[in-house]
Design a protein around this motif. Structure first.
Motif, PDB file in Angstrom:
ATOM      1  N   GLN A   5     -45.269 -11.037 -27.333  1.00  0.00           N
ATOM      2  CA  GLN A   5     -45.546 -11.357 -28.723  1.00  0.00           C
ATOM      3  C   GLN A   5     -45.668 -12.858 -29.003  1.00  0.00           C
ATOM      4  O   GLN A   5     -46.105 -13.265 -30.070  1.00  0.00           O
ATOM      5  CB  GLN A   5     -44.461 -10.760 -29.627  1.00  0.00           C
ATOM      6  N   CYS A   6     -45.320 -13.680 -28.022  1.00  0.00           N
ATOM      7  CA  CYS A   6     -45.403 -15.128 -28.229  1.00  0.00           C
ATOM      8  C   CYS A   6     -46.821 -15.671 -28.059  1.00  0.00           C
ATOM      9  O   CYS A   6     -47.074 -16.849 -28.311  1.00  0.00           O
ATOM     10  CB  CYS A   6     -44.452 -15.857 -27.275  1.00  0.00           C
ATOM     11  N   ILE A   7     -47.778 -14.837 -27.590  1.00  0.00           N
ATOM     12  CA  ILE A   7     -49.171 -15.284 -27.483  1.00  0.00           C
ATOM     13  C   ILE A   7     -50.072 -14.277 -28.195  1.00  0.00           C
ATOM     14  O   ILE A   7     -49.697 -13.109 -28.383  1.00  0.00           O
ATOM     15  CB  ILE A   7     -49.635 -15.463 -26.013  1.00  0.00           C
ATOM     16  N   SER A   8     -51.257 -14.723 -28.577  1.00  0.00           N
ATOM     17  CA  SER A   8     -52.173 -13.858 -29.335  1.00  0.00           C
ATOM     18  C   SER A   8     -53.331 -13.335 -28.494  1.00  0.00           C
ATOM     19  O   SER A   8     -54.023 -12.408 -28.911  1.00  0.00           O
ATOM     20  CB  SER A   8     -52.737 -14.630 -30.540  1.00  0.00           C
ATOM     21  N   ASP A   9     -53.555 -13.910 -27.322  1.00  0.00           N
ATOM     22  CA  ASP A   9     -54.662 -13.499 -26.456  1.00  0.00           C
ATOM     23  C   ASP A   9     -54.456 -12.046 -26.014  1.00  0.00           C
ATOM     24  O   ASP A   9     -53.500 -11.733 -25.303  1.00  0.00           O
ATOM     25  CB  ASP A   9     -54.737 -14.432 -25.239  1.00  0.00           C
ATOM     26  N   LYS A  10     -55.379 -11.157 -26.428  1.00  0.00           N
ATOM     27  CA  LYS A  10     -55.212  -9.728 -26.152  1.00  0.00           C
ATOM     28  C   LYS A  10     -55.224  -9.414 -24.663  1.00  0.00           C
ATOM     29  O   LYS A  10     -54.512  -8.522 -24.196  1.00  0.00           O
ATOM     30  CB  LYS A  10     -56.306  -8.932 -26.872  1.00  0.00           C
ATOM     31  N   PHE A  11     -56.051 -10.135 -23.919  1.00  0.00           N
ATOM     32  CA  PHE A  11     -56.130  -9.878 -22.484  1.00  0.00           C
ATOM     33  C   PHE A  11     -54.880 -10.375 -21.771  1.00  0.00           C
ATOM     34  O   PHE A  11     -54.264  -9.648 -20.976  1.00  0.00           O
ATOM     35  CB  PHE A  11     -57.379 -10.550 -21.903  1.00  0.00           C
ATOM     36  N   LEU A  12     -54.458 -11.608 -22.068  1.00  0.00           N
ATOM     37  CA  LEU A  12     -53.305 -12.194 -21.366  1.00  0.00           C
ATOM     38  C   LEU A  12     -51.979 -11.562 -21.774  1.00  0.00           C
ATOM     39  O   LEU A  12     -50.977 -11.707 -21.067  1.00  0.00           O
ATOM     40  CB  LEU A  12     -53.269 -13.700 -21.605  1.00  0.00           C
ATOM     41  N   ARG A  13     -51.980 -10.854 -22.883  1.00  0.00           N
ATOM     42  CA  ARG A  13     -50.754 -10.165 -23.281  1.00  0.00           C
ATOM     43  C   ARG A  13     -50.324  -9.122 -22.249  1.00  0.00           C
ATOM     44  O   ARG A  13     -49.155  -8.762 -22.175  1.00  0.00           O
ATOM     45  CB  ARG A  13     -50.944  -9.483 -24.643  1.00  0.00           C
ATOM     46  N   ASN A  14     -51.272  -8.643 -21.463  1.00  0.00           N
ATOM     47  CA  ASN A  14     -50.940  -7.699 -20.398  1.00  0.00           C
ATOM     48  C   ASN A  14     -50.060  -8.337 -19.323  1.00  0.00           C
ATOM     49  O   ASN A  14     -49.374  -7.628 -18.582  1.00  0.00           O
ATOM     50  CB  ASN A  14     -52.216  -7.166 -19.739  1.00  0.00           C
ATOM     51  N   PHE A  15     -50.075  -9.675 -19.238  1.00  0.00           N
ATOM     52  CA  PHE A  15     -49.414 -10.365 -18.131  1.00  0.00           C
ATOM     53  C   PHE A  15     -48.216 -11.216 -18.559  1.00  0.00           C
ATOM     54  O   PHE A  15     -47.285 -11.424 -17.776  1.00  0.00           O
ATOM     55  CB  PHE A  15     -50.432 -11.268 -17.419  1.00  0.00           C
ATOM     56  N   CYS A  16     -48.233 -11.703 -19.777  1.00  0.00           N
ATOM     57  CA  CYS A  16     -47.206 -12.661 -20.219  1.00  0.00           C
ATOM     58  C   CYS A  16     -45.860 -11.985 -20.478  1.00  0.00           C
ATOM     59  O   CYS A  16     -45.786 -10.914 -21.079  1.00  0.00           O
ATOM     60  CB  CYS A  16     -47.688 -13.373 -21.485  1.00  0.00           C
ATOM     61  N   PHE A  17     -44.802 -12.651 -20.009  1.00  0.00           N
ATOM     62  CA  PHE A  17     -43.424 -12.280 -20.360  1.00  0.00           C
ATOM     63  C   PHE A  17     -42.815 -13.492 -21.049  1.00  0.00           C
ATOM     64  O   PHE A  17     -42.577 -14.531 -20.426  1.00  0.00           O
ATOM     65  CB  PHE A  17     -42.623 -11.909 -19.113  1.00  0.00           C
ATOM     66  N   CYS A  18     -42.637 -13.345 -22.367  1.00  0.00           N
ATOM     67  CA  CYS A  18     -42.175 -14.487 -23.150  1.00  0.00           C
ATOM     68  C   CYS A  18     -40.762 -14.911 -22.735  1.00  0.00           C
ATOM     69  O   CYS A  18     -39.879 -14.064 -22.525  1.00  0.00           O
ATOM     70  CB  CYS A  18     -42.192 -14.144 -24.641  1.00  0.00           C
ATOM     71  N   LYS A  19     -40.591 -16.231 -22.621  1.00  0.00           N
ATOM     72  CA  LYS A  19     -39.292 -16.771 -22.211  1.00  0.00           C
ATOM     73  C   LYS A  19     -38.248 -16.511 -23.282  1.00  0.00           C
ATOM     74  O   LYS A  19     -38.529 -16.492 -24.474  1.00  0.00           O
ATOM     75  CB  LYS A  19     -39.416 -18.275 -21.956  1.00  0.00           C
ATOM     76  N   PHE A  42     -51.468 -13.122  -3.465  1.00  0.00           N
ATOM     77  CA  PHE A  42     -52.664 -13.691  -4.078  1.00  0.00           C
ATOM     78  C   PHE A  42     -52.784 -13.238  -5.540  1.00  0.00           C
ATOM     79  O   PHE A  42     -53.136 -14.024  -6.428  1.00  0.00           O
ATOM     80  CB  PHE A  42     -53.907 -13.262  -3.285  1.00  0.00           C
ATOM     81  N   SER A  43     -52.482 -11.964  -5.798  1.00  0.00           N
ATOM     82  CA  SER A  43     -52.608 -11.404  -7.148  1.00  0.00           C
ATOM     83  C   SER A  43     -51.597 -12.032  -8.103  1.00  0.00           C
ATOM     84  O   SER A  43     -51.937 -12.385  -9.243  1.00  0.00           O
ATOM     85  CB  SER A  43     -52.422  -9.881  -7.111  1.00  0.00           C
ATOM     86  N   ILE A  44     -50.360 -12.178  -7.653  1.00  0.00           N
ATOM     87  CA  ILE A  44     -49.338 -12.785  -8.513  1.00  0.00           C
ATOM     88  C   ILE A  44     -49.673 -14.244  -8.782  1.00  0.00           C
ATOM     89  O   ILE A  44     -49.525 -14.737  -9.905  1.00  0.00           O
ATOM     90  CB  ILE A  44     -47.940 -12.634  -7.871  1.00  0.00           C
ATOM     91  N   ASP A  45     -50.166 -14.916  -7.764  1.00  0.00           N
ATOM     92  CA  ASP A  45     -50.575 -16.304  -7.950  1.00  0.00           C
ATOM     93  C   ASP A  45     -51.720 -16.401  -8.965  1.00  0.00           C
ATOM     94  O   ASP A  45     -51.748 -17.305  -9.809  1.00  0.00           O
ATOM     95  CB  ASP A  45     -51.004 -16.897  -6.608  1.00  0.00           C
ATOM     96  N   LYS A  46     -52.641 -15.448  -8.907  1.00  0.00           N
ATOM     97  CA  LYS A  46     -53.760 -15.441  -9.848  1.00  0.00           C
ATOM     98  C   LYS A  46     -53.262 -15.210 -11.269  1.00  0.00           C
ATOM     99  O   LYS A  46     -53.716 -15.864 -12.223  1.00  0.00           O
ATOM    100  CB  LYS A  46     -54.779 -14.363  -9.467  1.00  0.00           C
TER     101      LYS A  46
END
Length: 642
Positions: free
Chosen positions: A628-642, A528-532
């Protein structure tokens, strides 16, 4: 021999049923004796996460009507500078001129102890005239000698205090301390009943609220004594002072502030049940430079019958039965507004001087906690006034309580049992202190998520007095009172109830136990967490990789450690209120691919298998340049740039 007929038998049966129902009702409504205690106060604490708006709590929530005070206008008032004057608006309203009335004031003098006041001889005056007293009885007679106005008026006579005592001017690194207490108010209860106040404290003033603040005693006295002395309210800690008739020999911290050149003030609003007077004798010598208690004693002296009936009347008000004027009013104003005005007068009278004040409000919140909401806007306005007038520029404001609600139906809910143990504590630091000592702010915010107590607040107040803001120095009071760890110092996350000096009956903690990472509930939560996370990243799917599970590192079952303690007296509520069970909450650490990111999540698995995440999914390792491919400070915790 008498033999009852059928009708009489029915009447006897009916009477027996009524009596039985009365007994059951009485048993059910007897104050709850159910005692839940922590089974292991030495275990590392997991702070309980509770919903302030839990459905069981909201079923009990009430919104009382604002009290309706007298519409009569005062003929006299004392302005903020301490001068008595005519209220010209009232004179015009009543079609009177100053020559139509004969007005005077009677000074109130405290004498002989906490329950003794005398009314001095009447003084005629020419307005405006400075009042050399904190409290006077003002009255006016008409031309026929009939009393048409009488009221207790408050002031803060700073001139007399400054003549007899050297008060220091506040300079850099010297801060005022304002302790503002509200009886029987939990942190989550404050979010329900005074939301405007809490929003202003936290959002506008940058107040730091402590989620782990826990009571160390059952009621007000054993929680206020540690706050003001750093010691337990017992003979072992207080020594000979414990057995004295008065409390003058208690090592109250306001005495330390007074000796250091601060002007001091102590105000409580409920003289019959105040901290040092309930079933006790209070103080022989006035404990601070300004002391509010004589005002309430004077009100009682002038109206002994109505003040004696206040608690009965408040009970009827709570039942929406109006017989007498509201007990929450004095004349044309609510009593809590008068209380706040006294604080304003104190702050205004000594604006450039060093100040220490301790105020405690009980009447609105102790017996009927729902009444507190009528003061929400007034508290907010008081805080705004403090900010606008510059009083927060060099003042540490401590907004706190002693415990949560203990004696109403809320106490019988699962949330209420936690709230009773965890009072409110919000601290507002002046901007100058934040700028000069930024590490203190960081440390205090970290301390919001660990166990803290009144002992720690006392140690912090000691640090303020001694200007001990260096993070590398041990708190000076730590050596005298080892229970207290100043909130300016880092408090270990591993702190237990035992080493925080919280007994098993007040310990609020949950504990975590290792559980099988392959269990269905753990798997459901992780999926559920990964899906979120992937759903949160959906708008950035063109640049952020879709995450999948790499491995589950750890899984902990979070459970309540409350166990029923055998009580001598049984009530129906004992049977209906069983121990708090919370065996479906998990804290899980998992790793995702392709980012190798570590995330921690705490979640419930509800009875219908629905997953409810508590708080946020937290990243526990650095993301570096992965996002580094996104600027959203919160979502940067989760994003792995392709």
């Amino acid at each position: 021999m008498w033999s009852p007929n059928v009708k009489q038998k029915r009447m006897i049966f009916f009477a027996c049923v009524l009596f039985l129902l009365f007994i059951i009702n009485h048993k059910y409504n007897t104050p709850m004796t159910l005692d839940l205690r922590h089974s292991d106060v030495h275990a590392q604490c997991v702070l309980p996460e509770i919903d302030p708006f839990d459905k069981e709590v909201m079923k009990l929530d009430q919104h009382p009507r604002p009290p309706s005070c007298s519409d009569s206008m005062p003929l006299l008032f004392i302005d903020m500078e301490g001068y008595i004057q005519f209220n010209h608006t009232s004179l015009t309203l009543y079609k009177l001129s100053k020559s139509d009335v004969d007005c005077a004031y009677i000074p109130v003098e405290r004498t002989g102890g906490d329950d003794d006041i005398i009314l001095k001889p009447k003084i005629q005056f020419n307005e405006p005239e400075y009042i050399e007293w904190d409290f006077v009885v003002a009255n006016c007679l008409d031309k026929k000698g009939k009393l048409i106005y009488e009221a207790v008026l408050t002031s803060v006579d700073s001139k007399t205090v400054l003549e007899r005592k050297q008060i220091k001017t506040a300079f850099a690194d010297q801060y005022n301390v304002l302790l503002f207490g509200i009886d029987s108010l939990s942190r989550t209860g404050a979010l329900r009943k005074i939301p405007k106040t809490m929003n202003y404290l936290q959002d506008d003033l940058g107040g730091i609220t402590f989620k782990g603040y826990t009571k160390v005693g059952a009621n007000t006295f054993p929680n206020v004594v540690p706050l003001l002395t750093g010691k337990r309210a017992d003979k072992t800690d207080l020594g000979p002072a414990w057995e004295h008739y008065y409390f003058d020999d208690y090592p109250l911290i306001q005495y330390n502030y007074s000796h250091a050149g601060y002007v001091t003030m102590y105000a409580e609003d409920w003289p019959y049940f105040s901290t040092f007077n309930y079933l006790a004798n209070g103080f022989k010598v006035q404990p601070t430079d300004h002391y509010l208690r004589p005002m309430y004693l004077t009100m009682k002296k002038l109206a002994p019958v109505s003040t004696s009936l206040e608690q009965v009347n408040l009970y009827l008000e709570n039942k929406h039965i109006k017989i007498l004027p509201s007990s929450l009013c004095y004349k044309h104003r609510t009593k809590h507004v008068i209380f706040l005005e006294y604080l304003k007068r104190f702050l205004n009278a000594y604006k450039t001087k060093l100040k220490f004040s301790f105020s405690w409000m009980s009447e609105l919140s102790h017996d009927y906690p729902y009444y507190l909401e009528i003061a929400d806007q007034d508290f907010t306005d008081f805080l705004k006034w403090m900010k606008f007038e510059g009083h927060l520029n060099n003042t540490v404001l401590v907004f706190l309580s002693d415990h949560g609600s203990r004696i109403d139906d809320l106490r019988n809910t699962a949330v209420g049992r936690i709230e009773a143990r965890m009072p409110l504590l919000t601290i507002v630091l002046p901007e100058r202190l934040k700028q000069q000592h930024p590490d203190i702010v960081k440390t205090m915010k970290e301390n919001t998520n660990v166990l803290t107590t009144a002992f720690d607040v006392n140690a912090m107040i000691g640090d303020i007095l001694h200007q001990n803001f260096d993070q590398h120095l041990e708190s000076l009071l730590r050596y005298k009172h080892p229970r207290g760890l100043s909130l300016f110092r880092k408090i270990p996350k591993e702190r237990t109830c035992a080493n925080a000096s919280i007994s098993e009956q007040f310990c609020p903690c949950f504990i975590s136990k290792p559980t099988d990472i392959k269990s269905p509930n753990v798997q459901k939560i992780v999926n559920f967490s990964i899906d979120k996370i992937n759903r949160m990243l959906y708008k950035h799917k063109s640049v952020c990789a879709t995450l999948s599970l790499s491995q589950i590192k750890d899984a902990q079952l979070v459970v309540s450690s409350f166990e029923r303690y055998q009580t001598k007296k049984f009530t129906i509520r004992d049977f209906l209120n069983t121990r708090v069970k919370d065996e479906n909450k998990y804290t899980i650490l998992f790793e995702t691919s392709p980012s190798d990111a570590l995330f921690e999540v705490t979640a419930h698995v509800e009875s219908d298998s629905e997953i409810k995440i508590i708080g946020d999914i937290t990243r526990t390792n650095k993301y570096g340049k992965q996002s580094q491919c996104i600027s959203d400070k919160f979502l940067r915790n989760f994003c792995f740039c392709k």
